[in-house]
Design an enzyme around this catalytic site. Sequence first.
Site, short mmCIF file in Angstrom:
data_model
loop_
_atom_site.label_atom_id
_atom_site.label_comp_id
_atom_site.label_asym_id
_atom_site.label_seq_id
_atom_site.Cartn_x
_atom_site.Cartn_y
_atom_site.Cartn_z
N HIS A 119 -17.72 -42.88 26.96
CA HIS A 119 -17.97 -43.63 28.20
C HIS A 119 -17.17 -43.03 29.35
O HIS A 119 -17.69 -42.84 30.46
CB HIS A 119 -17.61 -45.10 28.00
N GLU A 120 -15.89 -42.74 29.10
CA GLU A 120 -15.06 -42.17 30.16
C GLU A 120 -15.52 -40.77 30.52
O GLU A 120 -15.49 -40.38 31.70
CB GLU A 120 -13.59 -42.17 29.73
N HIS A 156 -18.30 -41.02 32.97
CA HIS A 156 -17.86 -41.20 34.36
C HIS A 156 -17.53 -39.84 34.97
O HIS A 156 -17.83 -39.59 36.15
CB HIS A 156 -16.62 -42.09 34.41
N GLU A 199 -20.94 -48.78 35.76
CA GLU A 199 -20.58 -49.04 34.37
C GLU A 199 -21.80 -48.99 33.45
O GLU A 199 -21.72 -48.48 32.33
CB GLU A 199 -19.87 -50.39 34.24
#
Length: 327
Positions: A130-131, A134, A203
């Site tokens: 997930h990071e 980003h 998100e």
Amino acid sequence: MNYFRTALLLAGLTALFMGVGFLIGGSSGAMIALVVAGGMNLFAYWNSDKMVLSMHGAQEVDPNSAPDLYRMVAELSQRANLPMPRVYIMDNPQPNAFATGRNPQNAAVAVTTGLLRSLNRDEVAGVVAHELAHIANRDTLIMTITATIAGAISMLGNFAMFSGMGGNRDNNNGLGLIGTMAMVILAPLAAMLVQMAISRTREYAADNLGAQISGEPLALASALGKIADIAHMVPNESAEQSPATAHMFIINPLSGQRMDNLFSTHPATENRIAALHQLAASVGQRPGAAAPVGHGPWSGGGSVPRTGSARGPSGNSPWGQRRSPWG
């Protein structure tokens, strides 16, 4: 597009900064604020990532100090076609994580010790993915700069309060104590609204891409649920001291005691989990099933090795002790 949005954000926050300066010192105060904001913008672009990491006491790790975590980040980065980011660990009991950096070539991923102790290997891989999403989506520049400038605006609002309360009747802004008190309320509020705008929609995109990178949307969904449950019970002291950075974390790190529900920087965790379950169903995964061959983050294309319980034995540490699965 993200660079354009970043420019608009910096312009808007600079205008707000000048507004606070005007209320404090009139026209001269606005000009001083403009000069300060210009310098702050340049400093934030080049150094905001270092500032945010320092705020949260993040310590950089390498293949020797945290071999399994470092290898996981390297393999997931390769799957995402990203340069290897710097890897940091925050000595913090709350499970959480964030990414920072002005571009993929200067990015960093930071996770807490609480995350490594509370989640199993699949779930940690989902969070790291997930990071990395980003970073791939170029979210980290705008998120990190916003954290730095929004924090500065909040501090300036506090300064405005003390300046106004000091009884400076010689300023020429004409608003006096009422205007100063308004800015004390509006400046942090405006900063929080900006954080909401840049974080809530991103998100979902990071969850989606992160699930594709790791190949296990259900593991990421499980991680989000665990982090959200524990985060409400375990305080994150560094985040409470620097609330302007809350939007950077995968789950809101604040305790919920300061209107966090009204000014949430994240979508509802339940909605994010539901979206990930829909994604899993669309690729034929169902709860309790292993990831299809070729979808795991480990070399060889298999699924992520299981570590058993989501919580390791009491005293597990990611700081190089072999008792922990994190090196």
